[in-house]
Structures are given as C-alpha cells and as structure tokens.
Write a protein that holds these residues in place. Structure first.
Motif, mmCIF file in Angstrom:
data_model
loop_
_atom_site.group_PDB
_atom_site.id
_atom_site.type_symbol
_atom_site.label_atom_id
_atom_site.label_comp_id
_atom_site.label_asym_id
_atom_site.label_seq_id
_atom_site.Cartn_x
_atom_site.Cartn_y
_atom_site.Cartn_z
ATOM 1 N N VAL A 81 0.848 -1.205 0.000
ATOM 2 C CA VAL A 81 0.000 0.000 0.000
ATOM 3 C C VAL A 81 0.876 1.244 0.000
ATOM 4 O O VAL A 81 0.657 2.165 -0.785
ATOM 5 C CB VAL A 81 -0.968 0.006 1.214
ATOM 6 C CG1 VAL A 81 -1.656 1.359 1.366
ATOM 7 C CG2 VAL A 81 -2.006 -1.112 1.077
ATOM 8 N N TYR A 96 -9.387 5.395 -1.344
ATOM 9 C CA TYR A 96 -8.957 4.102 -0.809
ATOM 10 C C TYR A 96 -9.291 2.992 -1.812
ATOM 11 O O TYR A 96 -8.502 2.080 -2.027
ATOM 12 C CB TYR A 96 -9.629 3.831 0.542
ATOM 13 C CG TYR A 96 -9.233 4.837 1.597
ATOM 14 C CD1 TYR A 96 -8.040 4.693 2.297
ATOM 15 C CD2 TYR A 96 -10.043 5.926 1.885
ATOM 16 C CE1 TYR A 96 -7.661 5.621 3.262
ATOM 17 C CE2 TYR A 96 -9.677 6.860 2.851
ATOM 18 C CZ TYR A 96 -8.487 6.702 3.538
ATOM 19 O OH TYR A 96 -8.120 7.632 4.477
ATOM 20 N N ALA A 100 -6.889 0.250 -3.707
ATOM 21 C CA ALA A 100 -7.180 -1.182 -3.710
ATOM 22 C C ALA A 100 -7.145 -1.715 -5.144
ATOM 23 O O ALA A 100 -6.563 -2.769 -5.412
ATOM 24 C CB ALA A 100 -8.542 -1.454 -3.060
ATOM 25 N N MET A 105 -7.081 -5.518 -6.246
ATOM 26 C CA MET A 105 -8.128 -5.951 -5.325
ATOM 27 C C MET A 105 -9.427 -5.212 -5.655
ATOM 28 O O MET A 105 -9.417 -4.202 -6.347
ATOM 29 C CB MET A 105 -7.691 -5.660 -3.890
ATOM 30 C CG MET A 105 -6.329 -6.257 -3.552
ATOM 31 S SD MET A 105 -5.692 -5.678 -1.992
ATOM 32 C CE MET A 105 -6.321 -6.961 -0.946
ATOM 33 N N ALA A 109 -11.746 -4.054 -0.540
ATOM 34 C CA ALA A 109 -10.490 -3.996 0.205
ATOM 35 C C ALA A 109 -10.165 -2.574 0.676
ATOM 36 O O ALA A 109 -9.125 -2.352 1.298
ATOM 37 C CB ALA A 109 -9.350 -4.532 -0.650
ATOM 38 N N SER A 110 -11.054 -1.627 0.418
ATOM 39 C CA SER A 110 -10.817 -0.230 0.799
ATOM 40 C C SER A 110 -10.499 -0.084 2.279
ATOM 41 O O SER A 110 -9.640 0.700 2.660
ATOM 42 C CB SER A 110 -12.029 0.634 0.458
ATOM 43 O OG SER A 110 -12.225 0.679 -0.920
ATOM 44 N N VAL A 113 -7.006 -1.159 2.987
ATOM 45 C CA VAL A 113 -6.105 -0.121 2.479
ATOM 46 C C VAL A 113 -6.082 1.050 3.456
ATOM 47 O O VAL A 113 -5.019 1.596 3.772
ATOM 48 C CB VAL A 113 -6.532 0.336 1.066
ATOM 49 C CG1 VAL A 113 -5.811 1.618 0.663
ATOM 50 C CG2 VAL A 113 -6.274 -0.766 0.052
#
Length: 160
Positions: A81, A96, A100, A105, A109-110, A113
């Motif tokens: 990240v 975010y 991701a 992703m 997945a935010s 992140v």
C-alpha cells in the motif's frame, strides 16, 4: 538517531536507522510504535540533515518529489500500500478504493487499504495525506484532519 524540525504543521521528529528514514512523527511525540529505542538525537547526521532540507523545501513549495532512503517497517501488505501511495503525484489525490484497485483488489479492500494507510510510519514523504474518501471527503489521518487539510492545501496552492 533522530532529530526534530519545526514545520507549518507543528514539530516533526525524524527517525533514522542504518542510513534510512524509518519514521516521521507529528508532535506531541510518543514512544516508537515498534518498541525499539530511538537512539540519540543527532542534528548533523547526513541522512537526517538531507531529510530536513527536503522537508523544508517541500513546505516552502520548492520540492514536489522526495529522494530519500526509506525503510518503513510493516507487513508485506502495508508496504505494498505504501508503495502505491508514493505513486500519487504531488497535488493529486486518490481514494482508498482506487488504491485497492491498483493492488489488483476489489473496492471491498478499501478498509484494509485505509488501515494500512493509517499505519504509514513516514507521512508526508510517503504521502498518505493524498488518500481521501470515495466521495471526495477527508477521512482519518494519523496527524489529524487539520494537518491533512493543511498538507493538501499547501500542494494545491503550489500548483496555481
């Protein structure tokens, strides 16, 4: 080793280990998150002097890209990240979810992140302040939302 520098967003403590920057901390300063001792203060260590020089130039709107040896400590996912954060250009922002996506992703997945973003040990240089909510709002920042807004405004003002 470490040093402290004044900045428009408050004093910053810069921590160096083995020739690389491992942390930039906002005041008030806490004990190191990784539990290791900071070592002694050194205002003339070459890596620390160069970091202060580059941060000063950044705050003076004379520097948009940092060139420093960095060694952030974190999990593999966190480091992935943080690598993406470094790709967000000066004066730009990303959500975010966008980060991701750049990691391959889904938007789901935010949150992960966001958690990794919040654990970034080298703020400003690794520009976690450039990550915002999907709707354009400022969301959490380890240094506080006021500092996040100040950093984004500094970069926006420098572009115009």
């Amino acid at each position: 080793m470490w040093t402290v520098m004044p900045s428009p967003i408050g004093d910053l403590r810069i921590v160096e280990r083995d020739g690389s920057i491992v942390a930039i901390e906002f005041s008030p300063f806490n004990q190191p998150a990784d539990g290791r001792p900071l070592g002694s203060r050194s205002d003339d260590d070459p890596v620390l002097v160069e970091t202060v020089r580059q941060l000063t130039a950044y705050f003076d709107r004379e520097l948009t890209d940092f060139d420093l040896p960095l060694a952030p400590v974190g999990t593999d996912f966190q480091r992935r990240v943080w690598t993406q954060l470094e790709k967000i250009a000066y004066g730009e922002t990303a959500s975010y979810g966008e980060i991701a996506g750049r990691l391959g992703m889904t938007n789901a997945a935010s949150r992960a992140v966001g958690l990794a973003n919040g654990r970034n040990p080298i703020p400003i240089v690794v520009p976690c302040h450039r990550v915002i909510g999907a709707n354009g709002t400022l969301t959490g920042y380890a240094g506080g939302l006021e500092r996040k807004q100040q950093l984004l405004e500094l970069e926006q003002d420098a572009l115009f």
